[in-house]
Design a protein around this motif. Sequence first.
Motif, PDB file in Angstrom:
ATOM      1  N   SER A  45      58.261  13.529  46.586  1.00 22.05           N
ATOM      2  CA  SER A  45      57.650  14.731  46.013  1.00 22.05           C
ATOM      3  C   SER A  45      56.402  14.379  45.215  1.00 22.05           C
ATOM      4  O   SER A  45      55.390  15.092  45.261  1.00 22.05           O
ATOM      5  CB  SER A  45      58.649  15.457  45.109  1.00 22.05           C
ATOM      6  OG  SER A  45      59.755  15.917  45.858  1.00 22.05           O
ATOM      7  N   ALA A  48      53.669  13.586  47.656  1.00 27.68           N
ATOM      8  CA  ALA A  48      53.171  14.823  48.256  1.00 27.68           C
ATOM      9  C   ALA A  48      52.305  15.602  47.264  1.00 27.68           C
ATOM     10  O   ALA A  48      51.256  16.159  47.630  1.00 27.68           O
ATOM     11  CB  ALA A  48      54.336  15.684  48.723  1.00 27.68           C
ATOM     12  N   ASP A  49      52.706  15.644  46.003  1.00 26.23           N
ATOM     13  CA  ASP A  49      51.930  16.353  44.983  1.00 26.23           C
ATOM     14  C   ASP A  49      50.549  15.731  44.798  1.00 26.23           C
ATOM     15  O   ASP A  49      49.577  16.440  44.486  1.00 26.23           O
ATOM     16  CB  ASP A  49      52.674  16.335  43.644  1.00 26.23           C
ATOM     17  CG  ASP A  49      53.884  17.266  43.642  1.00 26.23           C
ATOM     18  OD1 ASP A  49      53.948  18.148  44.527  1.00 26.23           O
ATOM     19  OD2 ASP A  49      54.759  17.093  42.780  1.00 26.23           O
ATOM     20  N   ARG A  50      50.469  14.401  45.002  1.00 24.41           N
ATOM     21  CA  ARG A  50      49.182  13.700  44.859  1.00 24.41           C
ATOM     22  C   ARG A  50      48.423  13.601  46.182  1.00 24.41           C
ATOM     23  O   ARG A  50      47.417  12.904  46.268  1.00 24.41           O
ATOM     24  CB  ARG A  50      49.428  12.289  44.299  1.00 24.41           C
ATOM     25  CG  ARG A  50      49.970  12.269  42.872  1.00 24.41           C
ATOM     26  CD  ARG A  50      48.946  12.782  41.874  1.00 24.41           C
ATOM     27  NE  ARG A  50      47.707  12.043  41.958  1.00 24.41           N
ATOM     28  CZ  ARG A  50      47.465  10.897  41.302  1.00 24.41           C
ATOM     29  NH1 ARG A  50      48.401  10.386  40.524  1.00 24.41           N
ATOM     30  NH2 ARG A  50      46.288  10.288  41.426  1.00 24.41           N
ATOM     31  N   ASP A  51      48.933  14.284  47.217  1.00 25.01           N
ATOM     32  CA  ASP A  51      48.293  14.313  48.538  1.00 25.01           C
ATOM     33  C   ASP A  51      48.263  12.954  49.232  1.00 25.01           C
ATOM     34  O   ASP A  51      47.388  12.678  50.058  1.00 25.01           O
ATOM     35  CB  ASP A  51      46.856  14.858  48.445  1.00 25.01           C
ATOM     36  CG  ASP A  51      46.830  16.311  47.992  1.00 25.01           C
ATOM     37  OD1 ASP A  51      47.746  17.052  48.366  1.00 25.01           O
ATOM     38  OD2 ASP A  51      45.896  16.687  47.259  1.00 25.01           O
ATOM     39  N   PHE A  52      49.239  12.087  48.906  1.00 23.16           N
ATOM     40  CA  PHE A  52      49.376  10.825  49.622  1.00 23.16           C
ATOM     41  C   PHE A  52      50.414  10.937  50.740  1.00 23.16           C
ATOM     42  O   PHE A  52      50.517  10.052  51.590  1.00 23.16           O
ATOM     43  CB  PHE A  52      49.786   9.700  48.663  1.00 23.16           C
ATOM     44  CG  PHE A  52      48.671   9.264  47.759  1.00 23.16           C
ATOM     45  CD1 PHE A  52      47.623   8.498  48.241  1.00 23.16           C
ATOM     46  CD2 PHE A  52      48.662   9.632  46.424  1.00 23.16           C
ATOM     47  CE1 PHE A  52      46.586   8.099  47.408  1.00 23.16           C
ATOM     48  CE2 PHE A  52      47.632   9.236  45.587  1.00 23.16           C
ATOM     49  CZ  PHE A  52      46.589   8.469  46.073  1.00 23.16           C
ATOM     50  N   ILE A  54      52.715  14.077  53.246  1.00 22.85           N
ATOM     51  CA  ILE A  54      52.806  15.477  53.664  1.00 22.85           C
ATOM     52  C   ILE A  54      54.205  15.729  54.218  1.00 22.85           C
ATOM     53  O   ILE A  54      54.735  14.902  54.962  1.00 22.85           O
ATOM     54  CB  ILE A  54      51.758  15.802  54.755  1.00 22.85           C
ATOM     55  CG1 ILE A  54      50.345  15.711  54.178  1.00 22.85           C
ATOM     56  CG2 ILE A  54      51.998  17.178  55.362  1.00 22.85           C
ATOM     57  CD1 ILE A  54      49.256  15.893  55.213  1.00 22.85           C
ATOM     58  N   GLN A  55      54.784  16.871  53.865  1.00 19.24           N
ATOM     59  CA  GLN A  55      56.087  17.256  54.418  1.00 19.24           C
ATOM     60  C   GLN A  55      55.880  18.330  55.484  1.00 19.24           C
ATOM     61  O   GLN A  55      55.260  19.359  55.228  1.00 19.24           O
ATOM     62  CB  GLN A  55      57.013  17.780  53.329  1.00 19.24           C
ATOM     63  CG  GLN A  55      58.427  18.067  53.849  1.00 19.24           C
ATOM     64  CD  GLN A  55      59.359  18.543  52.756  1.00 19.24           C
ATOM     65  OE1 GLN A  55      58.932  19.165  51.784  1.00 19.24           O
ATOM     66  NE2 GLN A  55      60.639  18.248  52.909  1.00 19.24           N
ATOM     67  N   TYR A  62      58.772  13.673  56.129  1.00 18.59           N
ATOM     68  CA  TYR A  62      57.596  13.245  55.378  1.00 18.59           C
ATOM     69  C   TYR A  62      56.808  12.221  56.189  1.00 18.59           C
ATOM     70  O   TYR A  62      57.384  11.352  56.846  1.00 18.59           O
ATOM     71  CB  TYR A  62      58.002  12.606  54.051  1.00 18.59           C
ATOM     72  CG  TYR A  62      58.396  13.598  52.989  1.00 18.59           C
ATOM     73  CD1 TYR A  62      57.453  14.098  52.092  1.00 18.59           C
ATOM     74  CD2 TYR A  62      59.722  14.025  52.869  1.00 18.59           C
ATOM     75  CE1 TYR A  62      57.822  15.005  51.102  1.00 18.59           C
ATOM     76  CE2 TYR A  62      60.096  14.925  51.882  1.00 18.59           C
ATOM     77  CZ  TYR A  62      59.141  15.414  50.999  1.00 18.59           C
ATOM     78  OH  TYR A  62      59.512  16.312  50.016  1.00 18.59           O
ATOM     79  N   ALA A  65      49.724  11.022  54.392  1.00 23.25           N
ATOM     80  CA  ALA A  65      48.570  11.896  54.543  1.00 23.25           C
ATOM     81  C   ALA A  65      47.353  11.073  54.957  1.00 23.25           C
ATOM     82  O   ALA A  65      47.295   9.857  54.730  1.00 23.25           O
ATOM     83  CB  ALA A  65      48.289  12.623  53.229  1.00 23.25           C
ATOM     84  N   ARG A  67      44.662  10.990  53.594  1.00 23.61           N
ATOM     85  CA  ARG A  67      44.016  10.443  52.395  1.00 23.61           C
ATOM     86  C   ARG A  67      44.438   8.997  52.151  1.00 23.61           C
ATOM     87  O   ARG A  67      43.632   8.177  51.696  1.00 23.61           O
ATOM     88  CB  ARG A  67      44.390  11.308  51.184  1.00 23.61           C
ATOM     89  CG  ARG A  67      43.766  10.803  49.891  1.00 23.61           C
ATOM     90  CD  ARG A  67      44.266  11.538  48.678  1.00 23.61           C
ATOM     91  NE  ARG A  67      43.620  11.049  47.475  1.00 23.61           N
ATOM     92  CZ  ARG A  67      44.049  11.275  46.254  1.00 23.61           C
ATOM     93  NH1 ARG A  67      45.115  12.015  46.053  1.00 23.61           N
ATOM     94  NH2 ARG A  67      43.416  10.791  45.214  1.00 23.61           N
ATOM     95  N   THR A  68      45.692   8.673  52.447  1.00 23.67           N
ATOM     96  CA  THR A  68      46.187   7.314  52.221  1.00 23.67           C
ATOM     97  C   THR A  68      45.437   6.327  53.105  1.00 23.67           C
ATOM     98  O   THR A  68      45.014   5.261  52.644  1.00 23.67           O
ATOM     99  CB  THR A  68      47.692   7.241  52.524  1.00 23.67           C
ATOM    100  OG1 THR A  68      48.363   8.311  51.845  1.00 23.67           O
ATOM    101  CG2 THR A  68      48.271   5.919  52.064  1.00 23.67           C
TER     102      THR A  68
END
Length: 262
Positions: A45, A48-52, A54-55, A62, A65, A67-68
Amino acid sequence: MANVSPIERTLDIIELLADHPGGLAVSDIARRLRLPKSIAHRLLSILADRDFAIQDPITQHYRLAVRTAALGLRFFGHIRLNEVCQPLLNRLAQRTGEFVRVCAAENGELVWIASAQGSSEGLRYDPTMGAGPTLYATANGRAWLSTLTDADALAQIRRKGFILPRNYAGSLVTSEQQLLDELKQIRERRYAVSADESVIGITAFAAPIPDREDGPALGCVSVAGPSVRMPASRGGEIMPDLLAAAKELGEIWPIPNWKKLV
């Protein structure tokens, strides 16, 4: 796992998801990493909150992302590793007609950073750029270990033991003495060979990329292909080009900024 910090567990999750682009369920992640499901869910979670991460709204799985991955590409862009390696890899792949890869050494691990495909027809070896090579069970790993002292090489192996990843077919090295014997031979001939070990039907030749300051190798460069096309006798044909590529990579490998300041 009681003494493992949340940060370490989060990094374990990132490494696991890197090998599963389709994503994994929370329960599967918890099982693979031997984590309580509640802890795995909480760490996911946060990612996901930090956009690393995605669910998926449908499967609830999961995955990492974009972004990682972008962070890694941004880092490579700053140190110019890909820019340095790719032209040499393309040339080596063209000359050998086989798959060529480069891995970089960092903190006792090898990480794939670039590749080139030289085979245009027939059987091809075209693996994904997943987790780096297991040190004792691959040509790249043993080539790099050969540039360490025996004591340091064994220390690197003892960190994880002689445990193969699930997708590995096997290894000709299963004990410390076998490893030391193999490293001695590699130092004498200047390259390592792996046949039908990590992948059945694939043979690889690897050479260490020398450090300009005479330290352990900066990484390794390898040529790999179907074993039917890569018998041991072909090593003599490939080796001049492979060793020349390793030497050239060592000469132009970018020096990290912190080293320039020493």
